[in-house]
Write a protein that holds these residues in place. Structure first.
Motif, PDB file in Angstrom:
ATOM      1  N   ARG A 297       0.823  -1.283  -0.092  1.00 44.56           N
ATOM      2  CA  ARG A 297      -0.056   0.167   0.158  1.00 44.56           C
ATOM      3  C   ARG A 297       0.768   1.257   0.076  1.00 44.56           C
ATOM      4  O   ARG A 297       2.275   1.276   0.350  1.00 44.56           O
ATOM      5  CB  ARG A 297      -1.112   0.019   1.241  1.00 44.56           C
ATOM      6  N   VAL A 298       0.587   2.371  -0.359  1.00 42.20           N
ATOM      7  CA  VAL A 298       1.056   3.643  -0.591  1.00 42.20           C
ATOM      8  C   VAL A 298      -0.074   4.611   0.069  1.00 42.20           C
ATOM      9  O   VAL A 298      -1.179   4.402   0.186  1.00 42.20           O
ATOM     10  CB  VAL A 298       1.380   4.059  -1.809  1.00 42.20           C
ATOM     11  N   LEU A 299       0.469   5.819   0.093  1.00 42.57           N
ATOM     12  CA  LEU A 299      -0.229   7.004   0.422  1.00 42.57           C
ATOM     13  C   LEU A 299      -1.340   7.351  -0.501  1.00 42.57           C
ATOM     14  O   LEU A 299      -1.067   7.165  -1.455  1.00 42.57           O
ATOM     15  CB  LEU A 299       0.343   8.123   0.886  1.00 42.57           C
ATOM     16  N   SER A 300      -2.700   7.387   0.107  1.00 44.50           N
ATOM     17  CA  SER A 300      -3.765   7.867  -0.658  1.00 44.50           C
ATOM     18  C   SER A 300      -3.667   9.440  -0.899  1.00 44.50           C
ATOM     19  O   SER A 300      -2.990   9.987  -0.327  1.00 44.50           O
ATOM     20  CB  SER A 300      -5.083   7.789   0.066  1.00 44.50           C
ATOM     21  N   ARG A 301      -4.510   9.793  -1.662  1.00 38.51           N
ATOM     22  CA  ARG A 301      -4.467  11.547  -1.999  1.00 38.51           C
ATOM     23  C   ARG A 301      -4.925  12.301  -0.366  1.00 38.51           C
ATOM     24  O   ARG A 301      -4.385  13.140  -0.292  1.00 38.51           O
ATOM     25  CB  ARG A 301      -5.514  11.987  -2.840  1.00 38.51           C
ATOM     26  N   GLU A 302      -5.695  11.502   0.086  1.00 36.53           N
ATOM     27  CA  GLU A 302      -6.318  12.066   1.780  1.00 36.53           C
ATOM     28  C   GLU A 302      -5.046  12.011   2.570  1.00 36.53           C
ATOM     29  O   GLU A 302      -4.749  13.065   3.440  1.00 36.53           O
ATOM     30  CB  GLU A 302      -7.515  11.462   2.192  1.00 36.53           C
ATOM     31  N   GLY A 303      -4.355  10.902   2.513  1.00 34.03           N
ATOM     32  CA  GLY A 303      -3.113  10.829   3.327  1.00 34.03           C
ATOM     33  C   GLY A 303      -2.077  11.814   3.076  1.00 34.03           C
ATOM     34  O   GLY A 303      -1.430  12.491   4.064  1.00 34.03           O
TER      35      GLY A 303
ATOM     36  N   GLU B 218      -3.462  15.016   4.048  1.00 32.00           N
ATOM     37  CA  GLU B 218      -3.257  15.361   5.556  1.00 32.00           C
ATOM     38  C   GLU B 218      -1.590  15.612   5.956  1.00 32.00           C
ATOM     39  O   GLU B 218      -1.350  16.805   6.920  1.00 32.00           O
ATOM     40  CB  GLU B 218      -3.880  14.217   6.520  1.00 32.00           C
ATOM     41  N   ALA B 219      -0.869  14.754   5.539  1.00 29.55           N
ATOM     42  CA  ALA B 219       0.751  15.018   5.841  1.00 29.55           C
ATOM     43  C   ALA B 219       1.279  16.546   5.508  1.00 29.55           C
ATOM     44  O   ALA B 219       1.884  17.308   6.148  1.00 29.55           O
ATOM     45  CB  ALA B 219       1.396  14.145   5.350  1.00 29.55           C
ATOM     46  N   ALA B 220       0.653  17.027   4.162  1.00 34.71           N
ATOM     47  CA  ALA B 220       1.355  18.320   3.646  1.00 34.71           C
ATOM     48  C   ALA B 220       0.589  19.362   4.702  1.00 34.71           C
ATOM     49  O   ALA B 220       1.520  20.305   4.902  1.00 34.71           O
ATOM     50  CB  ALA B 220       0.561  18.293   2.230  1.00 34.71           C
ATOM     51  N   ALA B 221      -0.785  19.374   4.953  1.00 38.85           N
ATOM     52  CA  ALA B 221      -1.221  20.349   5.844  1.00 38.85           C
ATOM     53  C   ALA B 221      -0.500  20.219   7.121  1.00 38.85           C
ATOM     54  O   ALA B 221      -0.269  21.359   7.730  1.00 38.85           O
ATOM     55  CB  ALA B 221      -2.657  20.002   5.905  1.00 38.85           C
ATOM     56  N   ARG B 222      -0.087  19.023   7.795  1.00 42.56           N
ATOM     57  CA  ARG B 222       0.509  19.063   9.168  1.00 42.56           C
ATOM     58  C   ARG B 222       1.824  19.592   9.015  1.00 42.56           C
ATOM     59  O   ARG B 222       2.337  20.434   9.964  1.00 42.56           O
ATOM     60  CB  ARG B 222       0.506  17.614   9.409  1.00 42.56           C
TER      61      ARG B 222
ATOM     62  N   SER C 185       9.026  23.001   4.123  1.00 40.59           N
ATOM     63  CA  SER C 185       8.247  23.525   2.864  1.00 40.59           C
ATOM     64  C   SER C 185       9.125  24.353   1.944  1.00 40.59           C
ATOM     65  O   SER C 185      10.071  24.828   2.447  1.00 40.59           O
ATOM     66  CB  SER C 185       6.883  24.272   3.380  1.00 40.59           C
ATOM     67  N   ALA C 186       8.798  24.408   0.827  1.00 40.41           N
ATOM     68  CA  ALA C 186       9.605  25.068  -0.257  1.00 40.41           C
ATOM     69  C   ALA C 186       9.544  26.574   0.065  1.00 40.41           C
ATOM     70  O   ALA C 186      10.647  27.238  -0.229  1.00 40.41           O
ATOM     71  CB  ALA C 186       9.170  25.075  -1.755  1.00 40.41           C
ATOM     72  N   ASP C 187       8.571  27.177   0.749  1.00 41.34           N
ATOM     73  CA  ASP C 187       8.712  28.600   1.316  1.00 41.34           C
ATOM     74  C   ASP C 187       9.057  28.861   2.630  1.00 41.34           C
ATOM     75  O   ASP C 187       9.002  29.784   3.205  1.00 41.34           O
ATOM     76  CB  ASP C 187       7.189  29.297   1.085  1.00 41.34           C
ATOM     77  N   HIS C 188       9.598  27.710   3.308  1.00 39.51           N
ATOM     78  CA  HIS C 188      10.135  27.912   4.736  1.00 39.51           C
ATOM     79  C   HIS C 188      11.721  28.629   4.324  1.00 39.51           C
ATOM     80  O   HIS C 188      12.070  28.831   3.358  1.00 39.51           O
ATOM     81  CB  HIS C 188      10.555  26.522   5.203  1.00 39.51           C
TER      82      HIS C 188
END
Length: 251
Positions: free
Chosen positions: A131-137, A140-144, A197-200
């Motif tokens: 299994r791999v990360l779904s779009r929702e997963g 959620e990781a990106a928002a976190r 993040s790229a803008d960090h």
């Protein structure tokens, strides 16, 4: 030797001068005498007095008298520039770490293109894993990550000279997260080995060009050289009026 001792005693006053330790010829008509230093602050040091006589002259004169360290002298440790004393984790918000133009950790971007780029483009996402990360997963990781300490709203990112996306130590992630996130590969950065993040950003940006001053001493806490001109004998009412005008921006 008597002339050399007299010069050493005059320079070392009020500290006494010890016994004569020997002499060394420096050249034609130039001799350096060494005397033991009895100053408690300079144990193991010695006074070196160089005497000379001009050609066809009879009088001997003192050329120089200096205090030099001996084999057992207590010396200060070798000076190490602060850039070499810096260790991972020392960088904080507002700090700027310039990167040398010849830093071996960085190369021009065009030199790192090789056959592995073609192999990566043909790699199938999830191949070999159940299994791999779904779009929702992924979302959620990106928002976190984006809202965390490695995002653009972190205190260290607010004072950074540039964003991580333009830093040579920024290693972009693969897949759908590549456009927004990468991993920091600068050992001196506080986010080394972490997803950012790229803008960090931080002060260890690879293109930071502000060179620190040669002196590391800060400004004096108390200014004892400046002064204010105060009218002599001004009445109290007039003095109060002057202060009110200055508070309003008038002079």
């Amino acid at each position: 030797m008597d002339l050399a001792r007299e010069a050493a005693e005059e320079t070392a006053h009020p500290a006494p001068v010890g016994e004569h330790l020997g002499l060394r010829s420096e050249g034609d008509r130039v001799v350096t005498h060494s005397f033991e230093s009895l100053d408690p602050a300079y144990r193991g040091w010695r006074w070196a007095v160089t005497v000379t006589r001009a050609s066809r002259a009879k009088a001997v004169t003192v050329s120089e008298c200096v205090l030099v360290p001996g084999d057992d002298a207590l010396l200060a440790p070798p000076w190490v520039p602060w850039l070499e004393r810096l260790r991972p984790g020392d960088l904080g918000p507002g700090d700027l770490l310039p990167t040398a133009p010849d830093d071996v950790r960085l190369v021009p971007g065009y030199t790192e293109v090789d056959e592995s780029v073609e192999r990566e483009s043909g790699w199938e996402l999830g191949l070999g894993r159940v299994r791999v990360l779904s779009r929702e997963g992924r979302d959620e990781a990106a928002a976190r990550w984006y809202d965390g300490v490695a995002g653009p709203r972190a205190s260290i990112a607010a004072s950074a000279p540039a964003q991580c996306s333009t830093c040579g130590f920024f290693v972009a992630l693969a897949g759908g997260l590549r456009q927004m996130f990468g991993v920091c590969a600068n050992e001196y950065a506080p986010d080394d080995g972490r997803v950012v993040s790229a803008d960090h950003g931080c002060g260890a940006h690879s293109e930071a060009v502000s060179i620190p001053a040669a002196s590391e001493h800060g400004p004096p806490i108390i200014d004892e050289l400046g002064y204010d001109v105060v009218p002599a004998g001004a009445p109290a009412a007039e003095e109060a009026e002057i202060q009110d005008e200055e508070a309003l921006g008038h002079s």
